[in-house]
Design a protein around this motif. Structure first.
Motif, PDB file in Angstrom:
ATOM      1  N   SER A 197       0.727  -1.205  -0.062  1.00  0.00           N
ATOM      2  CA  SER A 197       0.004  -0.108  -0.043  1.00  0.00           C
ATOM      3  C   SER A 197       1.025   1.339   0.018  1.00  0.00           C
ATOM      4  O   SER A 197       0.407   2.161  -0.540  1.00  0.00           O
ATOM      5  CB  SER A 197      -1.008   0.085   1.294  1.00  0.00           C
ATOM      6  OG  SER A 197      -1.997  -0.813   1.066  1.00  0.00           O
ATOM      7  N   ALA A 200       2.108   1.527  -3.475  1.00  0.00           N
ATOM      8  CA  ALA A 200       1.133   1.897  -4.459  1.00  0.00           C
ATOM      9  C   ALA A 200       0.822   3.007  -4.476  1.00  0.00           C
ATOM     10  O   ALA A 200       0.349   4.119  -5.614  1.00  0.00           O
ATOM     11  CB  ALA A 200       0.170   0.790  -4.443  1.00  0.00           C
ATOM     12  N   ASN A 201       0.391   3.519  -3.144  1.00  0.00           N
ATOM     13  CA  ASN A 201       0.000   4.922  -2.795  1.00  0.00           C
ATOM     14  C   ASN A 201       1.026   5.913  -3.489  1.00  0.00           C
ATOM     15  O   ASN A 201       0.535   7.144  -3.841  1.00  0.00           O
ATOM     16  CB  ASN A 201      -0.686   5.256  -1.449  1.00  0.00           C
ATOM     17  CG  ASN A 201      -1.676   4.246  -1.182  1.00  0.00           C
ATOM     18  OD1 ASN A 201      -2.495   4.036  -2.041  1.00  0.00           O
ATOM     19  ND2 ASN A 201      -1.876   3.814   0.124  1.00  0.00           N
ATOM     20  N   LYS A 202       2.392   5.908  -3.042  1.00  0.00           N
ATOM     21  CA  LYS A 202       3.126   6.896  -3.440  1.00  0.00           C
ATOM     22  C   LYS A 202       3.306   7.193  -4.942  1.00  0.00           C
ATOM     23  O   LYS A 202       3.756   8.051  -5.419  1.00  0.00           O
ATOM     24  CB  LYS A 202       4.548   6.707  -2.669  1.00  0.00           C
ATOM     25  CG  LYS A 202       4.367   6.525  -0.969  1.00  0.00           C
ATOM     26  CD  LYS A 202       3.555   7.760  -0.618  1.00  0.00           C
ATOM     27  CE  LYS A 202       3.353   7.791   0.895  1.00  0.00           C
ATOM     28  NZ  LYS A 202       2.547   9.023   1.384  1.00  0.00           N
ATOM     29  N   GLU A 204       1.221   6.670  -7.197  1.00  0.00           N
ATOM     30  CA  GLU A 204       0.101   7.313  -7.735  1.00  0.00           C
ATOM     31  C   GLU A 204       0.520   8.844  -7.710  1.00  0.00           C
ATOM     32  O   GLU A 204      -0.139   9.425  -8.630  1.00  0.00           O
ATOM     33  CB  GLU A 204      -1.188   7.167  -7.173  1.00  0.00           C
ATOM     34  CG  GLU A 204      -1.629   5.625  -7.171  1.00  0.00           C
ATOM     35  CD  GLU A 204      -3.086   5.354  -6.567  1.00  0.00           C
ATOM     36  OE1 GLU A 204      -3.296   6.275  -5.747  1.00  0.00           O
ATOM     37  OE2 GLU A 204      -3.488   4.232  -6.602  1.00  0.00           O
ATOM     38  N   THR A 207       2.569   9.592 -10.969  1.00  0.00           N
ATOM     39  CA  THR A 207       1.949   9.094 -12.249  1.00  0.00           C
ATOM     40  C   THR A 207       0.742  10.081 -12.904  1.00  0.00           C
ATOM     41  O   THR A 207       0.349  10.856 -12.038  1.00  0.00           O
ATOM     42  CB  THR A 207       1.521   7.651 -12.161  1.00  0.00           C
ATOM     43  OG1 THR A 207       0.326   7.478 -11.281  1.00  0.00           O
ATOM     44  CG2 THR A 207       2.757   6.723 -12.025  1.00  0.00           C
TER      45      THR A 207
END
Length: 207
Positions: A197, A200-202, A204, A207
Motif C-alpha cells: 500500500s 502503490a499509494n506513493k 500514484e 503518475t
C-alpha cells in the motif's frame, strides 16, 4: 543491432561433449536419485506448483568475455536435462529453453565457474522487454562504491534472502522492516502489506 540467435532444444545425444553425471559423483549428492541401469544421477526441482524432472549431465558452456575483441571461454558445467516438465515450465514463455541453475548450491553454474577459477562466485542479471534479449554476467562484482547487504542464510533452504529496513519512493520514506527473496526466475515483484500500500499509494503521486 544485436543479432538474435535461433536456439534448438538441447539434446545430450546430439552433443559430442555431453556425458551423464554418474551416481558416485560428489555433485550428485545424497538427496538425488540414481538410475542404476544407466548409472546416471537424476534430479527433481519443485518451483511452486511447477516441477522439472530429468537427469544431470556434464557439457561445455561457451562464454564470451567483456573484452574487445571478445574472447571465447569454454568450460565444463553440470546442469539438469529435463525430461518431464509440469506447470509454468510448460506454459508459453516459461522454461522453453531450459532452467539455468543460479542458486547457492555447489552444483549451480556460478559456483562451478568459481570452483574452476573462471570467474568470481557472483552474477548479475538484466531483464529485457518482451521480444528482446536480456543479459547475464558471471563474476560481476559491481562498482567500487556499490552498497551491499548480507544474506539471511538458511542451511536447510539457502536462498537469496535479505532484510529490508527502509522503503523510499521519491521523497517519501518509511522504516518498514521485512524479509525479501530475490528470485532469478521471476521478472516481477510481489509485496505484502503494509509495504504494498505504501509503494502503490506513493507511486500514484508520480503518475
Amino acid at each position: 543491432m544485436q543479432q538474435k540467435l535461433e536456439l534448438n532444444i538441447y539434446s545430450p545425444r546430439n552433443s559430442t561433449t555431453s556425458s551423464p553425471l554418474p551416481c558416485n559423483s560428489t555433485l550428485c549428492g545424497p538427496t538425488r536419485a540414481c538410475l542404476t541401469r544407466s548409472n546416471t544421477c537424476a534430479y527433481q526441482e519443485l518451483y511452486g506448483a511447477s516441477s522439472s524432472t530429468g537427469i544431470l549431465v556434464d557439457d561445455v558452456l561457451h562464454l564470451g568475455t567483456n573484452t574487445n575483441p571478445q574472447d571465447i571461454v569454454d568450460v565444463s558445467v553440470t546442469f539438469g536435462c529435463g525430461m518431464n516438465q509440469t506447470g509454468y515450465f510448460l506454459e508459453s514463455g516459461g522454461g522453453i529453453n531450459g532452467i539455468f541453475g543460479l542458486g547457492m548450491g555447489g552444483i549451480s553454474v556460478p559456483s562451478i565457474l568459481a570452483s574452476k577459477s573462471v570467474t568470481a562466485n557472483s552474477f548479475s542479471m538484466c531483464f529485457a522487454a518482451e521480444g528482446s534479449s536480456g543479459r547475464i554476467e558471471f563474476g560481476d562484482k559491481g562498482s567500487a562504491d556499490q552498497k551491499t547487504t548480507p544474506f539471511n542464510l538458511q542451511k536447510s533452504n539457502p536462498t537469496y534472502n535479505i532484510t529490508v529496513t527502509q522503503v523510499v519512493v521519491g521523497n517519501n520514506v518509511t522504516d518498514l522492516e521485512f524479509t525479501a527473496v530475490f528470485d532469478s526466475g521471476s521478472a516481477f515483484t510481489r509485496l505484502n502489506e503494509p509495504a504494498y500500500s505504501f509503494i502503490a499509494n506513493k507511486f500514484e503521486l508520480y503518475t
